[in-house]
Design a protein around this motif. Sequence first.
Motif, PDB file in Angstrom:
ATOM      1  N   PHE A 110       0.726  -1.309  -0.048  1.00 36.25           N
ATOM      2  CA  PHE A 110       0.025   0.115   0.135  1.00 36.25           C
ATOM      3  C   PHE A 110       1.036   1.132   0.022  1.00 36.25           C
ATOM      4  O   PHE A 110       0.493   2.365  -0.711  1.00 36.25           O
ATOM      5  CB  PHE A 110      -0.658  -0.106   1.238  1.00 36.25           C
ATOM      6  CG  PHE A 110      -1.720   1.176   1.416  1.00 36.25           C
ATOM      7  CD1 PHE A 110      -2.856   1.478   0.641  1.00 36.25           C
ATOM      8  CD2 PHE A 110      -1.558   2.068   2.285  1.00 36.25           C
ATOM      9  CE1 PHE A 110      -3.573   2.689   0.650  1.00 36.25           C
ATOM     10  CE2 PHE A 110      -2.146   3.422   2.365  1.00 36.25           C
ATOM     11  CZ  PHE A 110      -3.148   3.784   1.665  1.00 36.25           C
ATOM     12  N   PHE A 111       1.843   1.453   0.720  1.00 34.12           N
ATOM     13  CA  PHE A 111       2.713   2.485   1.025  1.00 34.12           C
ATOM     14  C   PHE A 111       3.575   2.691  -0.115  1.00 34.12           C
ATOM     15  O   PHE A 111       3.783   3.711  -0.798  1.00 34.12           O
ATOM     16  CB  PHE A 111       3.649   2.538   2.235  1.00 34.12           C
ATOM     17  CG  PHE A 111       2.715   3.169   3.355  1.00 34.12           C
ATOM     18  CD1 PHE A 111       2.571   4.406   3.357  1.00 34.12           C
ATOM     19  CD2 PHE A 111       2.048   2.372   4.152  1.00 34.12           C
ATOM     20  CE1 PHE A 111       1.998   5.084   4.523  1.00 34.12           C
ATOM     21  CE2 PHE A 111       1.390   2.847   5.268  1.00 34.12           C
ATOM     22  CZ  PHE A 111       1.426   4.366   5.351  1.00 34.12           C
ATOM     23  N   LYS A 112       3.813   1.447  -0.823  1.00 31.19           N
ATOM     24  CA  LYS A 112       4.743   1.841  -2.158  1.00 31.19           C
ATOM     25  C   LYS A 112       3.936   2.358  -3.075  1.00 31.19           C
ATOM     26  O   LYS A 112       4.212   3.120  -3.971  1.00 31.19           O
ATOM     27  CB  LYS A 112       5.117   0.283  -2.668  1.00 31.19           C
ATOM     28  CG  LYS A 112       6.729  -0.207  -1.971  1.00 31.19           C
ATOM     29  CD  LYS A 112       6.817  -1.493  -2.165  1.00 31.19           C
ATOM     30  CE  LYS A 112       8.262  -2.101  -1.476  1.00 31.19           C
ATOM     31  NZ  LYS A 112       8.614  -3.478  -2.037  1.00 31.19           N
ATOM     32  N   TYR A 113       2.674   2.098  -3.302  1.00 30.19           N
ATOM     33  CA  TYR A 113       1.633   2.527  -4.264  1.00 30.19           C
ATOM     34  C   TYR A 113       1.539   3.985  -3.849  1.00 30.19           C
ATOM     35  O   TYR A 113       1.530   4.782  -4.874  1.00 30.19           O
ATOM     36  CB  TYR A 113       0.331   1.792  -4.062  1.00 30.19           C
ATOM     37  CG  TYR A 113      -0.776   2.383  -4.968  1.00 30.19           C
ATOM     38  CD1 TYR A 113      -0.593   2.337  -6.378  1.00 30.19           C
ATOM     39  CD2 TYR A 113      -1.757   2.844  -4.460  1.00 30.19           C
ATOM     40  CE1 TYR A 113      -1.747   2.965  -7.035  1.00 30.19           C
ATOM     41  CE2 TYR A 113      -2.915   3.220  -5.043  1.00 30.19           C
ATOM     42  CZ  TYR A 113      -2.790   3.312  -6.518  1.00 30.19           C
ATOM     43  OH  TYR A 113      -3.849   3.872  -7.367  1.00 30.19           O
ATOM     44  N   GLN A 114       1.399   4.409  -2.616  1.00 33.28           N
ATOM     45  CA  GLN A 114       1.026   5.571  -2.214  1.00 33.28           C
ATOM     46  C   GLN A 114       2.528   6.733  -2.384  1.00 33.28           C
ATOM     47  O   GLN A 114       2.150   7.781  -2.802  1.00 33.28           O
ATOM     48  CB  GLN A 114       0.539   6.077  -0.667  1.00 33.28           C
ATOM     49  CG  GLN A 114      -0.374   5.197  -0.378  1.00 33.28           C
ATOM     50  CD  GLN A 114      -1.811   5.399  -1.198  1.00 33.28           C
ATOM     51  OE1 GLN A 114      -1.778   6.765  -1.585  1.00 33.28           O
ATOM     52  NE2 GLN A 114      -2.663   4.483  -1.348  1.00 33.28           N
ATOM     53  N   VAL A 120       2.697  10.079  -0.218  1.00 36.42           N
ATOM     54  CA  VAL A 120       3.576  10.125   0.717  1.00 36.42           C
ATOM     55  C   VAL A 120       5.007  10.386   0.173  1.00 36.42           C
ATOM     56  O   VAL A 120       5.220   9.810  -1.005  1.00 36.42           O
ATOM     57  CB  VAL A 120       3.403   9.220   1.957  1.00 36.42           C
ATOM     58  CG1 VAL A 120       2.213   9.183   2.453  1.00 36.42           C
ATOM     59  CG2 VAL A 120       3.647   7.740   0.952  1.00 36.42           C
ATOM     60  N   SER A 121       6.044  10.843   0.856  1.00 33.14           N
ATOM     61  CA  SER A 121       7.394  10.802   0.215  1.00 33.14           C
ATOM     62  C   SER A 121       8.373   9.817   0.724  1.00 33.14           C
ATOM     63  O   SER A 121       9.478   9.511   0.298  1.00 33.14           O
ATOM     64  CB  SER A 121       7.876  12.467   0.356  1.00 33.14           C
ATOM     65  OG  SER A 121       8.021  12.655   1.828  1.00 33.14           O
ATOM     66  N   LYS A 122       7.944   9.325   2.049  1.00 39.39           N
ATOM     67  CA  LYS A 122       8.860   8.378   2.574  1.00 39.39           C
ATOM     68  C   LYS A 122       8.072   7.083   3.055  1.00 39.39           C
ATOM     69  O   LYS A 122       6.960   7.227   3.177  1.00 39.39           O
ATOM     70  CB  LYS A 122       9.632   8.746   3.806  1.00 39.39           C
ATOM     71  CG  LYS A 122       8.643   9.436   4.914  1.00 39.39           C
ATOM     72  CD  LYS A 122       9.315  10.061   6.306  1.00 39.39           C
ATOM     73  CE  LYS A 122       8.379  10.612   7.197  1.00 39.39           C
ATOM     74  NZ  LYS A 122       9.104  11.049   8.287  1.00 39.39           N
TER      75      LYS A 122
END
Length: 322
Positions: A110-114, A120-122
Amino acid sequence: MRRVGTHEPSINNWYKCLFFRKLSSLFNRYMIDIQSFKQYLLYEKRYSEHTIAAYSTDVRYTLDYVAQLYQITQLSQIEPFHLRSWVVDLMARKQGARSINRKISSIRTFFKYQIRRGVVSKDPTIKLRAVKVPRRLPNYLQEHEITFLDVSVVELSDLTEMRDILILKTLYACGLRRAELINLTVSSIDMEKRCLTVTGKGDKMRLVPISKSYAHEMIHYLAEREKALPPSEYLFMTDKGKKLYPKFVYNLVRKYLTRYSTTTQKGPHTLRHTFATHLSNRGADLNAIKDLLGHANLSATQIYTHNNIEKLKRAYAAHPKA
């Protein structure tokens, strides 16, 4: 004023509160597009419907957890220690290692997609580590427990029984996953070349050979089905002529394995384990088993070299001090 007989939800039972909410906090308050995440999983990652549903649920629950415990209001506020706390909480509530690792994979994806979207930047998942999974030997049937499949479909008169036996034979003789079986079409089977084209995880296709007797039985079944049910592209259908669904297959396999086997695990995957174990026990090459199962790497297949104690005893007998 607090009413008598009520209590505030604790951190430990936050999951229960989720079922009584009408809105999911982060996804609704901050308009995070879960649908676009699902589309990404479907069309780019090529995950199955089951995996997509599991990942989406995992992400929603995780974000709700950090929102409640740390008053997080934006994705960019989530730090690695927030997610480590979440993993510790899962472990404290006795979640299984495999389940925790899947949730970690979900939130990491999910965060890789965001990040790709620029939301998000990190990546706050960068310090998350998978939980060690205890090595667990697969459950499988002994060869004498599978003899109920020796019956030929040609000898049967009931169409439902024909279908049920062929489903079980397909799972055992071809080593298919449940989803692979459900999605088989009539065109998947090549009677002349005697092989089955299987679409596995990530839409990867593989060929699985079938026996002459299996092909003969399938031809007979399809001819009988054509007389009784409307045409369908799918190889197997329900009694109402509809596409199979996961619970249908599970209940069918469980019914027969309960009747004929003593194994504790009675789902469709047990027949896949049995397929691989019997091949290994009879000396099949491990790389060939890997290809038949559709495994991406050999390490996933090596577990099937596990149980043949008789083979180990015979090998050990060659030792001068045996």
